[in-house]
Design a protein around this motif. Structure first.
Motif, PDB file in Angstrom:
ATOM      1  N   ALA A   1      21.913  75.933  -6.578  1.00 30.67           N
ATOM      2  CA  ALA A   1      22.155  74.510  -6.305  1.00 30.67           C
ATOM      3  C   ALA A   1      21.674  74.111  -4.926  1.00 30.67           C
ATOM      4  O   ALA A   1      21.319  72.945  -4.701  1.00 30.67           O
ATOM      5  N   ASP A   2      21.640  75.048  -3.988  1.00 31.16           N
ATOM      6  CA  ASP A   2      21.216  74.743  -2.620  1.00 31.16           C
ATOM      7  C   ASP A   2      19.704  74.644  -2.470  1.00 31.16           C
ATOM      8  O   ASP A   2      19.216  74.097  -1.472  1.00 31.16           O
ATOM      9  N   VAL A   3      18.938  75.175  -3.421  1.00 29.95           N
ATOM     10  CA  VAL A   3      17.486  75.266  -3.248  1.00 29.95           C
ATOM     11  C   VAL A   3      16.813  73.904  -3.107  1.00 29.95           C
ATOM     12  O   VAL A   3      15.953  73.727  -2.224  1.00 29.95           O
ATOM     13  N   PRO A   4      17.120  72.887  -3.926  1.00 30.09           N
ATOM     14  CA  PRO A   4      16.442  71.597  -3.741  1.00 30.09           C
ATOM     15  C   PRO A   4      16.579  71.041  -2.325  1.00 30.09           C
ATOM     16  O   PRO A   4      15.606  70.498  -1.776  1.00 30.09           O
ATOM     17  N   LYS A   5      17.741  71.168  -1.721  1.00 33.47           N
ATOM     18  CA  LYS A   5      17.916  70.680  -0.349  1.00 33.47           C
ATOM     19  C   LYS A   5      17.079  71.486   0.634  1.00 33.47           C
ATOM     20  O   LYS A   5      16.641  70.960   1.661  1.00 33.47           O
ATOM     21  N   MET A   6      16.848  72.740   0.344  1.00 35.34           N
ATOM     22  CA  MET A   6      16.076  73.605   1.239  1.00 35.34           C
ATOM     23  C   MET A   6      14.603  73.227   1.287  1.00 35.34           C
ATOM     24  O   MET A   6      13.918  73.535   2.268  1.00 35.34           O
ATOM     25  N   VAL A   7      14.095  72.570   0.219  1.00 28.97           N
ATOM     26  CA  VAL A   7      12.666  72.251   0.179  1.00 28.97           C
ATOM     27  C   VAL A   7      12.385  70.793   0.527  1.00 28.97           C
ATOM     28  O   VAL A   7      11.241  70.341   0.385  1.00 28.97           O
ATOM     29  N   ASN A   8      13.406  70.019   0.941  1.00 25.78           N
ATOM     30  CA  ASN A   8      13.140  68.671   1.445  1.00 25.78           C
ATOM     31  C   ASN A   8      12.066  68.751   2.536  1.00 25.78           C
ATOM     32  O   ASN A   8      12.067  69.695   3.324  1.00 25.78           O
ATOM     33  N   PRO A   9      11.137  67.766   2.603  1.00 24.25           N
ATOM     34  CA  PRO A   9      11.116  66.485   1.890  1.00 24.25           C
ATOM     35  C   PRO A   9      10.379  66.504   0.558  1.00 24.25           C
ATOM     36  O   PRO A   9      10.060  65.444   0.025  1.00 24.25           O
ATOM     37  N   ASN A  10      10.076  67.671   0.017  1.00 25.76           N
ATOM     38  CA  ASN A  10       9.450  67.718  -1.296  1.00 25.76           C
ATOM     39  C   ASN A  10      10.501  67.445  -2.372  1.00 25.76           C
ATOM     40  O   ASN A  10      11.559  68.096  -2.386  1.00 25.76           O
ATOM     41  N   PRO A  11      10.253  66.506  -3.280  1.00 24.53           N
ATOM     42  CA  PRO A  11      11.215  66.241  -4.350  1.00 24.53           C
ATOM     43  C   PRO A  11      11.450  67.487  -5.191  1.00 24.53           C
ATOM     44  O   PRO A  11      10.501  68.197  -5.549  1.00 24.53           O
ATOM     45  N   ALA A  12      12.714  67.774  -5.485  1.00 25.00           N
ATOM     46  CA  ALA A  12      13.042  68.955  -6.270  1.00 25.00           C
ATOM     47  C   ALA A  12      14.355  68.737  -7.000  1.00 25.00           C
ATOM     48  O   ALA A  12      15.233  68.009  -6.524  1.00 25.00           O
ATOM     49  N   TYR A  13      14.479  69.358  -8.156  1.00 25.80           N
ATOM     50  CA  TYR A  13      15.725  69.286  -8.922  1.00 25.80           C
ATOM     51  C   TYR A  13      15.823  70.490  -9.838  1.00 25.80           C
ATOM     52  O   TYR A  13      14.831  71.196 -10.094  1.00 25.80           O
ATOM     53  N   VAL A  14      17.035  70.727 -10.336  1.00 30.01           N
ATOM     54  CA  VAL A  14      17.288  71.796 -11.301  1.00 30.01           C
ATOM     55  C   VAL A  14      17.828  71.151 -12.576  1.00 30.01           C
ATOM     56  O   VAL A  14      18.752  70.328 -12.515  1.00 30.01           O
ATOM     57  N   THR A  15      17.246  71.489 -13.707  1.00 32.15           N
ATOM     58  CA  THR A  15      17.711  70.983 -14.987  1.00 32.15           C
ATOM     59  C   THR A  15      18.291  72.121 -15.817  1.00 32.15           C
ATOM     60  O   THR A  15      17.888  73.282 -15.671  1.00 32.15           O
ATOM     61  N   GLY A  16      19.244  71.771 -16.700  1.00 32.73           N
ATOM     62  CA  GLY A  16      19.814  72.739 -17.619  1.00 32.73           C
ATOM     63  C   GLY A  16      19.074  72.734 -18.941  1.00 32.73           C
ATOM     64  O   GLY A  16      18.033  72.076 -19.106  1.00 32.73           O
ATOM     65  N   SER A  17      19.601  73.433 -19.924  1.00 35.22           N
ATOM     66  CA  SER A  17      18.911  73.595 -21.197  1.00 35.22           C
ATOM     67  C   SER A  17      18.705  72.277 -21.937  1.00 35.22           C
ATOM     68  O   SER A  17      17.703  72.080 -22.624  1.00 35.22           O
ATOM     69  N   SER A  18      19.647  71.336 -21.805  1.00 32.19           N
ATOM     70  CA  SER A  18      19.514  70.029 -22.451  1.00 32.19           C
ATOM     71  C   SER A  18      19.033  68.956 -21.481  1.00 32.19           C
ATOM     72  O   SER A  18      19.152  67.773 -21.736  1.00 32.19           O
ATOM     73  N   TYR A  19      18.465  69.401 -20.373  1.00 31.79           N
ATOM     74  CA  TYR A  19      17.885  68.536 -19.346  1.00 31.79           C
ATOM     75  C   TYR A  19      18.909  67.694 -18.596  1.00 31.79           C
ATOM     76  O   TYR A  19      18.574  66.643 -18.055  1.00 31.79           O
ATOM     77  N   ASP A  20      20.160  68.179 -18.564  1.00 33.80           N
ATOM     78  CA  ASP A  20      21.090  67.637 -17.579  1.00 33.80           C
ATOM     79  C   ASP A  20      20.546  67.980 -16.197  1.00 33.80           C
ATOM     80  O   ASP A  20      20.048  69.094 -15.971  1.00 33.80           O
ATOM     81  N   LEU A  21      20.635  67.027 -15.265  1.00 35.36           N
ATOM     82  CA  LEU A  21      20.244  67.291 -13.886  1.00 35.36           C
ATOM     83  C   LEU A  21      21.434  67.943 -13.187  1.00 35.36           C
ATOM     84  O   LEU A  21      22.481  67.323 -13.002  1.00 35.36           O
ATOM     85  N   LEU A  22      21.272  69.192 -12.795  1.00 32.01           N
ATOM     86  CA  LEU A  22      22.364  69.981 -12.245  1.00 32.01           C
ATOM     87  C   LEU A  22      22.378  69.980 -10.717  1.00 32.01           C
ATOM     88  O   LEU A  22      23.424  70.186 -10.100  1.00 32.01           O
ATOM     89  N   ALA A  23      21.223  69.787 -10.102  1.00 28.68           N
ATOM     90  CA  ALA A  23      21.120  69.728  -8.641  1.00 28.68           C
ATOM     91  C   ALA A  23      19.828  69.004  -8.293  1.00 28.68           C
ATOM     92  O   ALA A  23      18.852  69.032  -9.054  1.00 28.68           O
ATOM     93  N   TRP A  24      19.790  68.352  -7.104  1.00 30.86           N
ATOM     94  CA  TRP A  24      18.621  67.589  -6.700  1.00 30.86           C
ATOM     95  C   TRP A  24      18.689  67.333  -5.200  1.00 30.86           C
ATOM     96  O   TRP A  24      19.706  67.597  -4.553  1.00 30.86           O
ATOM     97  N   ASN A  25      17.602  66.796  -4.665  1.00 29.79           N
ATOM     98  CA  ASN A  25      17.613  66.398  -3.260  1.00 29.79           C
ATOM     99  C   ASN A  25      17.316  64.907  -3.146  1.00 29.79           C
ATOM    100  O   ASN A  25      17.030  64.228  -4.144  1.00 29.79           O
ATOM    101  N   ASP A  26      17.392  64.382  -1.936  1.00 32.43           N
ATOM    102  CA  ASP A  26      17.206  62.947  -1.724  1.00 32.43           C
ATOM    103  C   ASP A  26      15.812  62.486  -2.126  1.00 32.43           C
ATOM    104  O   ASP A  26      15.630  61.367  -2.617  1.00 32.43           O
ATOM    105  N   ALA A  27      14.821  63.344  -1.912  1.00 37.36           N
ATOM    106  CA  ALA A  27      13.446  62.970  -2.255  1.00 37.36           C
ATOM    107  C   ALA A  27      13.293  62.778  -3.762  1.00 37.36           C
ATOM    108  O   ALA A  27      12.533  61.910  -4.210  1.00 37.36           O
ATOM    109  N   ALA A  28      14.021  63.551  -4.565  1.00 32.54           N
ATOM    110  CA  ALA A  28      13.965  63.383  -6.016  1.00 32.54           C
ATOM    111  C   ALA A  28      14.602  62.068  -6.437  1.00 32.54           C
ATOM    112  O   ALA A  28      14.132  61.394  -7.357  1.00 32.54           O
TER     113      ALA A  28
END
Length: 259
Positions: A112-139
């Motif tokens: 869950a921490d990884v998207p914040k680590m790659v700011n300012p590049n937009p990043a997010y984590v999705t689950g199997s049904s494409y629920d957004l589980l984590a994201w950063n401000d750029a996303a």
């Protein structure tokens, strides 16, 4: 027969029928005939190509209690000229096992921490049904409205939120690709209430989803490029790469950057 077994057989039936109807005689070296009541191959033609009886294949496509071996599945895949992702999907949904449909997914804090680590590049984590589980401000900025909901879901945003069509100039291509990946995952979770609810919502809300879902397109996450339009109307090309979480392979980390 359990509900999950019935759902799995229905999923296998739907996939086989969709692929058979999309395979023309010329695709497999058979002569075409001017009058065909159904699109694609006939059941007897496919059975003959696969070296199995028409009755047995018909039972398989009807969801009857038949258990195909890996050899038979491979023969059917060869007859239908399936690509590697489709072959893997066929074997997965034909497997005699259950996949419980949990209503939510656990995301490890380290992931869950990884998207914040790659700011300012937009990043997010999705689950199997494409629920957004984590994201950063750029996303959030890149895909307006996608993360406003109480339980954000990328597929729901793309098919039900008008902002998605504004943000994605190539919306039909993006939407078809995402639905194919969602359809692939749904086939691995027959009977899952989570996938069933999302399917009903998408098909009820979007004529495109209603038209595309029965086609049973198959796709997997990969790298690529995507045109994105900002809130001000400016377009830019973004490249992206997707990574499977090692201990949760249906969870995907996606990172974007300007091309």
């Amino acid at each position: 027969m359990t509900d999950s077994t019935a759902e799995r057989r229905h999923e296998l039936s739907s996939f086989l029928r969709a692929r058979r109807e999309r395979t023309s005689p010329s695709d497999v070296g058979l002569p075409g005939t001017p009058r065909r009541r159904t699109p694609g191959l006939r059941r007897e033609e496919l059975a003959n190509l696969a070296g199995i009886s028409t009755t047995w294949y018909t039972f398989l496509e009807q969801g009857r209690d038949v258990r195909p071996s890996l050899q038979v599945l491979t023969a059917i895949a060869d007859a239908l000229r399936l690509g590697e992702p489709e072959r893997a999907h066929l074997i997965m949904i034909a497997a005699d096992e259950t996949h419980p449909g949990e209503d939510s997914e656990y995301l490890a804090p380290e992931v869950a921490d990884v998207p914040k680590m790659v700011n300012p590049n937009p990043a997010y984590v999705t689950g199997s049904s494409y629920d957004l589980l984590a994201w950063n401000d750029a996303a959030v900025e890149l895909f307006p409205g996608a993360i406003d909901a109480a339980k954000p879901n990328l597929a729901r945003w793309i098919f039900t939120n008008p902002a998605a069509r504004d943000a994605l100039p190539d919306w039909p291509v993006v939407a078809q690709g995402l639905l194919a990946r969602l359809r692939t995952n749904a086939g691995k979770h027959p009977g899952s209430p989570r996938f069933q609810r999302l399917e009903r919502e998408l098909r009820t809300s979007s004529p495109e989803a209603e038209a595309w879902w029965p086609r049973y397109d198959i796709a997997t996450s990969q790298a690529g490029a995507k045109r994105v339009r900002s809130r001000s109307g400016q377009e830019q090309l973004m490249t992206y790469a997707s990574f499977h979480v090692s201990d949760q392979p249906e969870q995907i980390l996606t990172i974007y950057r300007p091309a």
